[in-house]
Motif scaffolding. Structure first.
Motif, short mmCIF file in Angstrom:
data_model
loop_
_atom_site.label_atom_id
_atom_site.label_comp_id
_atom_site.label_asym_id
_atom_site.label_seq_id
_atom_site.Cartn_x
_atom_site.Cartn_y
_atom_site.Cartn_z
N PRO A 1 0.68 -1.19 0.09
CA PRO A 1 0.15 -0.10 0.05
C PRO A 1 0.82 1.21 -0.08
CG PRO A 1 -0.81 -1.51 1.51
CD PRO A 1 0.50 -2.27 1.20
N PRO A 2 0.31 2.40 -0.06
CA PRO A 2 1.00 3.62 -0.33
C PRO A 2 1.77 3.96 1.00
CG PRO A 2 -1.36 4.07 -0.78
CD PRO A 2 -1.19 2.66 -0.43
N LEU A 3 3.38 4.41 0.77
CA LEU A 3 4.14 4.50 1.79
C LEU A 3 5.12 5.60 1.33
CD1 LEU A 3 5.34 3.50 4.29
CD2 LEU A 3 6.87 1.97 2.87
N ASP A 4 5.09 6.75 2.19
CA ASP A 4 6.05 7.78 1.88
C ASP A 4 7.52 7.22 1.50
OD1 ASP A 4 7.79 10.05 2.29
OD2 ASP A 4 5.98 11.04 2.90
N PRO A 5 8.09 7.72 0.39
CA PRO A 5 9.47 7.07 0.34
C PRO A 5 10.51 7.77 1.22
CG PRO A 5 8.80 8.68 -1.51
CD PRO A 5 7.53 8.47 -0.72
N VAL A 6 10.30 8.74 1.64
CA VAL A 6 11.27 9.36 2.47
C VAL A 6 11.07 9.08 4.08
CG1 VAL A 6 12.18 11.62 3.38
CG2 VAL A 6 11.21 11.48 1.08
N SER A 7 9.96 9.20 4.47
CA SER A 7 9.69 8.70 5.85
C SER A 7 9.71 7.17 6.19
CB SER A 7 8.55 9.60 6.58
OG SER A 7 7.42 9.22 5.92
N GLY A 8 9.17 6.76 5.26
CA GLY A 8 9.14 5.12 5.25
C GLY A 8 8.22 4.56 6.22
N ILE A 9 8.29 3.40 6.98
CA ILE A 9 7.63 2.71 7.81
C ILE A 9 7.70 3.39 9.04
CG2 ILE A 9 7.56 0.49 9.28
CD1 ILE A 9 6.55 0.30 6.55
N ALA A 10 8.81 3.85 9.51
CA ALA A 10 9.01 4.93 10.67
C ALA A 10 7.96 5.92 10.86
CB ALA A 10 10.44 5.28 10.96
N GLY A 11 7.70 6.62 9.57
CA GLY A 11 6.92 7.70 9.51
C GLY A 11 5.36 7.37 9.53
N LEU A 12 5.40 6.25 8.88
CA LEU A 12 3.87 5.78 8.98
C LEU A 12 3.53 5.48 10.47
CD1 LEU A 12 1.35 4.62 7.43
CD2 LEU A 12 2.56 2.46 7.15
N ILE A 13 4.21 4.73 10.99
CA ILE A 13 4.05 4.59 12.46
C ILE A 13 3.81 5.66 13.43
CG2 ILE A 13 4.92 3.36 14.57
CD1 ILE A 13 6.23 1.38 12.79
N ALA A 14 4.77 6.61 13.27
CA ALA A 14 4.71 7.95 14.06
C ALA A 14 3.61 8.77 13.61
CB ALA A 14 6.03 8.66 13.47
#
Length: 470
Positions: free
Chosen positions: A409-422
Motif C-alpha cells: 500500500p501507499p508509503l512515503d518514500p522518505v519517512s518510510g515505515i517509521a514515518g507511517l508508524i509515528a
C-alpha cells in the motif's frame, strides 16, 4: 379622490430600488428627496416613509416587506418616484386599487383610481411595465449566455471564493485552501472537516462575509469543490458552455475525482460496494466471527459500533479501531515482516503494485460515482461526460503501469515505515484502511449472551497476522 369621504391631507411615501450594489441606499435617498418635494407641492403631510431597498418587484418569490406593511396600514394616499417603483405586475396593482386611494408619482403623474377610466389607464400602464420587464429579462438572459460562451465572468454578483473582486485574479491563500480541500475529499475526509479547516484558517466565503461572518456550511463547501469554474470552464444555468478567460485553480483529474465522490448519494456509507467511500476504519474490512460477512459502521443505543448485515455482532468502534491499529503497527515493526516489505517495496516504476491497484479501483469507483451522480440529478450531462473522459484517460495510464509491478500500500518514500508508524493517528483514513487490510485479519466476535461491559478487548476482537506472500 378622498379616502372614506375625508379630504386627503396626508400621504405615505413608497421607495424602492431593484439593485443597490454599494449598500449605501443612495438611490432611495434621491427618490425620497423628490417625493417630499411633490408632497409639499400637493399640500400633503408625510405620514410614513416605506422603503424596500435592493428588492425586485417582478420576481414571484421575492417578498417586499415594506410594501406589504404599507398595504396593511391603509395609507391615505401614496406618493412614489415612478409608478414602476410601486407596481410592476398586475396583481400588485389590483391590491393597490382595493385600497381606494390615489397614487401620485414624481415622474409619471397622477393615477386616478377612483374612476373606471383611471383604473383602465393604470392597468394598461402596468401591463406595459410587465411586458417591458419580461423583455428586459429575456435580453439579459441572452447577453449573459453570450458572455458565458465567450468565457467572460459574470461580475454582477458576489465574487467567487478563490478569486478577487474582478472574478479573474487568483487569491493565493484561498486558492491553496481549495486545493487542500479537494485533496482532503480525495483522501476520504468529510465536507465537515473541509468546512472546519477553511473556517479555522479564517477564510470565510465571500457570501458568509457579506452575511456578517458566517462560517462555512457543508452546502457552501460542496458548491465550491464541484464547480467547473475552478478548472477554467464557463457555465450558464449549470451547463458548461465554454472555456473561461480566468485561470484555473484545480487540475481536471482532481476536480472530476472530487465530483465523482461528492456527487455520489451513497458516499457516506461504509463498505466495499462500488462507488462508496468508507467513513470508518474497519467498514468492509472487519469480519463477523459468526457468519464471516464483512461489517459496516452503525449506531446502537447511542454507541458507534460495527456490525454485520445480520447484526450478529455489535462491537464498539472505539475498541475495534484501537485493537486493529495497534495490531497493524505491531505487525509493521516485526522483523520478518519489515524485511520482506522493504525487499518488495518498489515496483519497476517506483510505485507499489498495491498502490496502483488501489488507485485503479478508486478511479473505477469514481467513474461509477459520476454515473450515479448523473442518474440522481446531482450533476448534469456535460459534467458527467467531461469527468468520465478525464478519469478514463487516467485509468488507462494506471492500468498500463500495473503490468509487471508488485509491492505494498501507499508509503512515503522518505519517512518510510517509521514515518507511517509515528504519524498513524493523522494518516488519511484510506491509507490506514489499506495498511490494516494488508497487515492483519480482523474478526469481530458476537457477544453470545454476554454483557459488553463484561467482555475484554480480546473477547471483542480477534487478530490474525497476514504473511507478505498473501
Amino acid at each position: 379622490m378622498t379616502n372614506r369621504g375625508m379630504p386627503v391631507t396626508q400621504a405615505d411615501i413608497y421607495l424602492r430600488m431593484s439593485k443597490d450594489l454599494t449598500g449605501e441606499e443612495a438611490g432611495v435617498a434621491r427618490q425620497e428627496e423628490e417625493c417630499r418635494k411633490l408632497c409639499a407641492q400637493l399640500g400633503f403631510q408625510v405620514r410614513h416613509v416605506w422603503v424596500d431597498n435592493d428588492l425586485s418587484a417582478t420576481k414571484a418569490h421575492v417578498v417586499r416587506p415594506d410594501f406589504e406593511a404599507m398595504l396593511v396600514s391603509e395609507p391615505p394616499a401614496i406618493v412614489c418616484w415612478h409608478t414602476d417603483r410601486l407596481i410592476r405586475v398586475t396583481k400588485d396593482l389590483e391590491r393597490v386599487i382595493e385600497l381606494g386611494v390615489n397614487v401620485h408619482a414624481v415622474m409619471a403623474g397622477h393615477l386616478d383610481l377612483s374612476t373606471p377610466a383611471g383604473r383602465a389607464v393604470a392597468r394598461t400602464v402596468t401591463a406595459w411595465a410587465t411586458y417591458e420587464g419580461e423583455q428586459k429579462a429575456e435580453r439579459q438572459k441572452l447577453a449573459n449566455r453570450q458572455s458565458a460562451v465567450a468565457g467572460r465572468p459574470y461580475t454582477a454578483g458576489i465574487r467567487p471564493f478563490g478569486y478577487g473582486e474582478d472574478h479573474m485574479t487568483i487569491l493565493a491563500e484561498e486558492a491553496q485552501a481549495i486545493r487542500d480541500g479537494a485533496k482532503m475529499v480525495l483522501e476520504g475526509w468529510s465536507l465537515s472537516a473541509v468546512a472546519r479547516y477553511w473556517t479555522e484558517l479564517g477564510l470565510l466565503s465571500p457570501r458568509g462575509v457579506a452575511a456578517g461572518g458566517k462560517a462555512w456550511t457543508l452546502r457552501g463547501v460542496k458548491k465550491v469543490l464541484m464547480s467547473p469554474r475552478y478548472i477554467g470552464q464557463s457555465t450558464y444555468l449549470g451547463e458548461v458552455v465554454g472555456e473561461a478567460t480566468w485561470p484555473p485553480i484545480l487540475d481536471p483529474d482532481t476536480h472530476y475525482g472530487v465530483v465523482a465522490i461528492l456527487g455520489n448519494p451513497e458516499r457516506f456509507s461504509g463498505g466495499q460496494r462500488t462507488g462508496r467511500t468508507p467513513a470508518n476504519l474497519l467498514a468492509g474490512i472487519g469480519i463477523c466471527g459468526e457468519c464471516s460477512q464483512t461489517v459496516n459502521g452503525r449506531g446502537y443505543r447511542g454507541v458507534q459500533v460495527y456490525g454485520c448485515k445480520d447484526t450478529h455482532t455489535r462491537t464498539p468502534r472505539s475498541i475495534a479501531d484501537d485493537r486493529a491499529s495497534k495490531a497493524t503497527l505491531a505487525r509493521l515493526v516485526f522483523p520478518d515482516f519489515l524485511g520482506q516489505i522493504l525487499g518488495s517495496q518498489q515496483s519497476q516504476e517506483g510505485q507499489s503494485a498495491a498502490s496502483l491497484h488501489s488507485e485503479a479501483q478508486m478511479l473505477r469507483e469514481r467513474l461509477d460515482g459520476l454515473a450515479t451522480a448523473f442518474a440522481e440529478g446531482a450533476i448534469n450531462m456535460s459534467q458527467m461526460t467531461a469527468g468520465s473522459q478525464a478519469i478514463q484517460k487516467k485509468l488507462e495510464a494506471v492500468e498500463a503501469e500495473l503490468v509487471g509491478s508488485s509491492g505494498i500500500p501507499p508509503l512515503d518514500p522518505v519517512s518510510g515505515i517509521a514515518g507511517l508508524i509515528a504519524g498513524w493517528p493523522t494518516t488519511p483514513l484510506p491509507v490506514r484502511r489499506a495498511w490494516v487490510d494488508f497487515c492483519v485479519i480482523v474478526t469481530l466476535n458476537p457477544q453470545r449472551g454476554r454483557k459488553a461491559s463484561d467482555m475484554s478487548t480480546d473477547d471483542h476482537v480477534s487478530i490474525e497476522w497476514r504473511d507478505v506472500e498473501e
